[in-house]
Design a protein around this motif. Structure first.
Motif, short mmCIF file in Angstrom:
data_model
loop_
_atom_site.label_atom_id
_atom_site.label_comp_id
_atom_site.label_asym_id
_atom_site.label_seq_id
_atom_site.Cartn_x
_atom_site.Cartn_y
_atom_site.Cartn_z
N GLU A 166 0.92 -1.23 0.06
CA GLU A 166 -0.07 0.11 -0.11
C GLU A 166 0.90 1.19 0.14
O GLU A 166 1.92 1.29 0.73
N ASN B 138 -8.11 2.50 3.69
CA ASN B 138 -6.90 2.05 4.20
C ASN B 138 -6.84 0.62 4.38
O ASN B 138 -7.52 -0.09 4.79
N GLY B 139 -5.58 0.03 3.64
CA GLY B 139 -5.39 -1.38 3.94
C GLY B 139 -6.13 -2.38 2.71
O GLY B 139 -5.90 -3.27 2.82
N GLU B 140 -7.11 -1.75 2.26
CA GLU B 140 -7.78 -2.51 1.41
C GLU B 140 -7.83 -2.12 -0.01
O GLU B 140 -7.15 -3.01 -0.96
N PHE C 58 -5.07 -4.00 -2.47
CA PHE C 58 -3.79 -4.36 -1.97
C PHE C 58 -4.10 -5.98 -1.43
O PHE C 58 -4.73 -6.29 -0.18
N ILE C 59 -3.14 -6.82 -1.79
CA ILE C 59 -3.36 -8.18 -1.56
C ILE C 59 -1.85 -8.64 -1.39
O ILE C 59 -1.15 -8.84 -2.45
N PRO C 60 -1.16 -8.76 -0.30
CA PRO C 60 0.20 -8.79 -0.29
C PRO C 60 0.61 -10.54 -0.51
O PRO C 60 1.81 -10.32 -1.10
N ASP C 61 -0.26 -11.37 -0.53
CA ASP C 61 0.33 -12.48 -0.75
C ASP C 61 0.17 -12.70 -2.20
O ASP C 61 -1.06 -12.98 -2.88
N ALA D 52 -2.42 -15.54 -3.04
CA ALA D 52 -3.81 -14.95 -2.84
C ALA D 52 -4.17 -13.98 -3.86
O ALA D 52 -5.41 -14.35 -4.67
N GLU E 79 -2.97 -12.60 7.93
CA GLU E 79 -3.40 -11.60 7.44
C GLU E 79 -2.84 -11.23 5.99
O GLU E 79 -3.61 -10.69 5.35
N SER E 80 -1.61 -11.61 5.87
CA SER E 80 -1.06 -11.34 4.38
C SER E 80 -1.76 -12.18 3.40
O SER E 80 -2.18 -11.80 2.43
N LEU E 81 -2.24 -13.65 3.81
CA LEU E 81 -2.98 -14.36 2.74
C LEU E 81 -4.24 -13.82 2.61
O LEU E 81 -4.58 -13.72 1.41
N ALA F 16 -5.40 -10.71 2.75
CA ALA F 16 -5.22 -9.42 2.65
C ALA F 16 -6.03 -8.66 3.74
O ALA F 16 -6.99 -7.70 3.37
N PRO G 168 -6.08 -6.06 6.80
CA PRO G 168 -5.21 -4.97 7.31
C PRO G 168 -5.27 -5.02 8.64
O PRO G 168 -5.84 -4.24 9.29
N LYS H 182 0.13 -7.83 10.58
CA LYS H 182 0.55 -7.17 9.19
C LYS H 182 1.16 -5.73 9.36
O LYS H 182 2.34 -5.40 9.15
#
Lengths: 544, 339
Positions: free
Chosen positions: A46, A205-207, A231-234, A237, B280-282, B284, B286, B290
């Motif tokens: 993000e 935020n965060g999404e 925002f999808i960190p993995d 996923a 949480e990462s998997l 997504a 927030p 994380k």
């Protein structure tokens, strides 16, 4: 009865939000360009804010690039052209650059965009109170002036060729909204008003961040109405979301591109894969201040002992290119006469023997003066770099070099080893910049802790060429200088160029108008011309 | 009792300071700071400007000076602002003179993590109690064996693997549940009821995954507690009186077997604010896990310290609450405290 009802209700709710299935024939049919629709993509991080000069992350740069304009930009072949500027001219003594702005430009809120905004942005980026790491290029400007609202002129103490690139990198900010505010803490960073194709619609935020089309855009109108970045960190996923049709695009890994996609017809049916030249290369760098790396023959031997094609096949599944200069192959700065060092272990052994390394004690490891040829490769937590190190370890073992590998977290790697110069060999990456100037990386004056010539490269000829390259604004003359520079680097071999990987975007076939094959600048260069035909659009994002 | 409470509360202060000092020192043992992580390896970023940033954040001062600066701010409950580009407040929202509100980082991350963890905890207790009781009543018979095998599989299965399998099966193959995130794209335009349904659907898998791992511990705990109690003399007496077996198990045995669970739940209070980085990462989400992980990688000291301090304070409060609840539930302990 009730159970049946609940089940139906569940399924109905689960199904809503999905568009009716579109057949493959519909997806592959040609459609005329039209306006509208929404494109949803995935980002792993993000942004911390959307003022690019303050936010360092790539996520911020990616989104800010849709909101703000610079004076200049790079075209599809990575040549400079005007963006806010209609044209620019360089004075005879090469010290002054005059930009002529396009007339009638507006900010998204309707206020006029003039040279005063450019001057204001320049003052911001050079202000000592601005917490930006990027001020250095702009501080070289001796005098910046605005003779009239459509002209911006900068004068340098001496010719500075990277200046043009720096003006392509500085996103112009609106003076009327930012004047008198503390740029470091301004709420503008989260509620930006720009001048490019899109404006901010919503930031959760965060999404996700949602952008909508800017009706006052200075560069004409984009065709897609809305851009949503989730925002999808993995990465796994992200891939599942792509499979389930919840996002339209993501960057693939080589495994996803070359193994998973071909095995799944339901994916290739609806999703198109693209391949573009990446923006970075991976290298093996020697600490030239340590023995035996000060000996060119040893460096060359290692270069010959590493099979670059094997790395590309093994690490990138073939999705990369070997390089022989620190520039994108196919662009003007890349020297076409240089070819990567071939894999030749016999020659490597020969060179090591000349340098005095032989297996005197018969333990399988080469040695000189009783000391074995053994070292540690340091790299950070990056799968591709780790795998490369392992393959290199094996090839070097074959010619009698004992290699250990050490993988570190990024901040420790930089703080503990790079800054202190306490390393033998590293596997790292540099970007393949659009601007050929690489003074900061290769000039002998840039070796202090925290500077970027941490390998300690020192070649007076290269120093001279780098200085000349900075003074020459004529692209053709500049090209010759950087071709010579690349030749010197090639001969000295202070680093081993390993590979430049491809960027591998996957985009849903509902998005049309994408250049394939990708030009040097990548597929994104004309994203404002992409369009989504009405029958293929998502239904869960209502038009507004 | 009140004197006991006051004493406990008083001693929490030096304990907290001690914990924060140790956390602060350990945090700074890791090499690097925000200037090495943010734009740290961009050749366009000069060393001079990094030094400038270091000075701005007092990162060039000795550690103890930095710590006392931090402590001074904490004394007024000011958690400060993040070092990251957005400079958001660490704990709670701030209003600037123009009325723009910037939400705090913990303020935004905490509710979602709390929600998942509380739902997970409720799910664990609701599932673990009957499982534990059944196991104890049918000790060493097939129902007990089946339950033990099931909870241990749940305990042993790697959460991220199961999460991915469930995401694939429920999200891609059948499209029954969303895959990641906590809100759908059209969330703002949904009715109130549909919004709740939407969040519930998004949270179903993460809550299930977070509960599955904890199920084994608590259900075995209940099982063993029940077994202890079921072999007591007063249970034999109750049976001898001719009470129905259900009354014996649920009224006489279970209530006493629940006592140790109070301690366990009290100790899990600080855990409620900590999210799982992997989940949480998997998914997504927030949340706090994380937030903390990113802050550590970025060397964003104010955020790291903020989360650690709140975690420490909650641990101490959780201990205290567990002790009080214990005294309330068990007369023997109450008498001990009173003396």
């Amino acid at each position: 009865m009730l159970r049946n009802f609940l089940l139906t209700a569940c399924l109905a709710l689960a199904a809503c939000g999905k568009q009716a299935a579109v057949s493959a024939a519909d997806l592959d049919r040609p459609y005329p360009p039209e306006q509208g629709g929404a494109l949803v993509d995935a980002m792993s991080g993000e942004p911390s804010g959307l003022i690019a000069m303050l936010a360092g992350e790539s996520a911020a740069a990616a989104i800010a690039a849709n909101l703000f304009n610079s004076l200049l930009k790079y075209d599809k072949n990575l040549e400079l052209e005007g963006e806010l500027a209609k044209s620019w001219e360089v004075s005879k003594d090469q010290k002054t650059i005059t930009f002529h702005l396009k007339p009638g430009m507006k900010w998204a809120d309707g206020a006029a965009l003039t040279s005063a905004d450019v001057l204001f942005t320049w003052k911001l980026v050079t202000d000592d109170n601005t917490r930006t790491p990027y001020g250095a290029d702009y501080k070289l400007v001796l005098k910046a002036e605005t003779p009239n609202p459509l002209t911006f002129r900068v004068t340098y103490a001496q010719p500075y060729a990277p200046a043009l690139d720096s003006w392509a990198g500085l996103q112009v900010l609106p003076k009327h909204l930012l004047e008198g505010q503390d740029i470091n803490t301004t709420p503008f960073a989260r509620h930006p008003v720009g001048s490019h194709y899109y404006q901010l619609d919503e930031w959760k935020n965060g999404e996700r961040i949602s952008l909508k089309r800017n009706p006052n855009a200075t560069q004409g109108q984009a065709r897609i109405d809305r851009l949503v970045s989730r925002f999808i960190p993995d990465p796994a996923a992200q891939f599942l979301e792509l499979m389930a049709d919840n996002i339209d695009s993501m960057g693939l890994s080589p495994i996803q591109y070359a193994r998973i996609f071909p095995a799944r017809p339901e994916l290739t049916r609806k999703i198109a894969q693209y391949k573009e030249l990446g923006n970075a290369y991976t290298y093996l760098g020697f600490n030239l201040k340590h023995k035996p790396w000060d000996d060119r023959r040893v460096r060359l031997a290692i270069n010959y002992a590493i099979d670059k094609q094997e790395l590309i096949d093994g690490v990138l599944l073939g999705l990369g290119e070997p390089i022989a200069s620190p520039y994108k192959p196919g662009t003007r700065w890349s020297n076409p006469n240089l070819k990567p060092y071939p894999y030749d272990p016999a020659k490597a052994k020969q060179l090591l023997k000349e340098a005095g390394f032989e297996d005197h004690d018969g333990d399988g490891i080469l040695d000189r003066d009783g000391k074995p040829l053994a070292f540690e490769i340091l790299t950070n937590q990056n799968k591709q770099r780790e795998l490369s190190a392992v393959l290199i370890q094996r090839r070097l073992k074959e010619i009698g070099i004992d290699v250990k590998i050490r993988v570190l977290e990024w901040a420790s790697f930089i703080g503990r080893f790079i800054k202190t110069g306490d390393f033998d060999v590293v596997v790292l990456g540099w970007s393949l910049g659009q601007e050929p100037d690489q003074f900061n990386i290769w000039h002998s004056s840039q070796q202090d802790p925290g500077k970027f010539n941490f390998i300690g490269y020192n070649n007076p000829k290269v120093d001279k060429l780098l200085e000349q390259g900075r003074l020459e604004l004529n692209p053709d003359k500049r090209m010759k200088i950087y071709h010579q520079f690349a030749q010197q680097l090639y001969d000295d071999s202070p680093i081993v160029y390993l590979y430049a990987g491809y960027g591998l975007p996957a985009i849903h076939k509902r998005v049309k108008g994408i250049d394939n094959p990708a030009p040097p600048a990548g597929i994104g260069h004309n994203s404002y011309e992409w369009y989504i035909p009405e029958p293929l659009r998502r239904t869960e994002i209502a038009e507004q | 009792m009140i004197r006991y409470l006051a004493k406990r509360l008083f001693w929490m202060v030096p304990l907290l300071v001690g914990i924060s000092l140790i956390s602060f020192l350990i945090m700074h043992l890791a090499p690097g700071d925000i200037t090495t992580t943010e734009a740290g390896f961009n050749p366009k970023a000069s060393e001079e400007s990094r030094q400038k940033l270091r000075k701005l954040y007092h990162l060039d001062e000795p550690l103890l000076v930095q710590y006392s600066l931090w402590l001074k701010r904490m004394a007024t409950l000011d958690f400060g602002e993040s070092f990251a580009g957005h400079q958001r407040p660490v704990l709670w929202e701030k209003k600037d003179e123009k009325g723009n509100v910037t939400k705090g980082m913990i303020q935004e991350a905490l509710p979602i993590t709390l929600l998942i963890n509380i739902l997970g905890l409720v799910l664990i207790v609701v599932a673990a109690l009957p499982l534990g009781v059944i196991s104890a009543v049918y000790q060493n018979r097939p129902p007990d064996r089946a339950i033990t095998v099931f909870v241990f599989i749940g305990f042993a299965v790697p959460g991220f693997w199961l999460a991915l399998i469930m995401m694939y099966w429920l999200g891609v193959v059948h499209a029954w549940l969303p895959i990641s995130g906590i809100h759908s794209l059209g969330y703002e335009r949904m009715s109130w009821l549909a919004q709740g349904w939407d969040v519930g659907r998004h949270l179903a898998t993460p809550v299930f995954i977070s509960a599955l791992g904890g199920l084994a511990g608590i259900s075995l705990f209940v099982r063993n507690g029940m077994l202890d109690v079921l072999h007591q003399d007063y249970i034999t007496t109750a049976r001898a009186k001719g009470l129905p077996e259900n009354t014996v198990v649920y009224r006489h045995a279970l209530r006493n077997a629940l006592l140790p669970l109070i301690t366990l739940l009290g100790l899990s209070i600080p855990g409620l604010i900590g999210g799982s980085v992997i989940a949480e990462s998997l998914f997504a989400i927030p949340g706090m896990g994380k937030l903390f992980y990113d802050a550590v990688l970025m060397r964003d000291f104010p955020v790291i310290m903020g989360i650690l301090t709140i975690g420490a304070a909650l641990t101490l409060i959780g201990n205290l609450l567990a002790d009080i609840a214990y005294a309330w539930a068990d007369p023997r302990v109450r008498r001990g405290v009173g003396q």
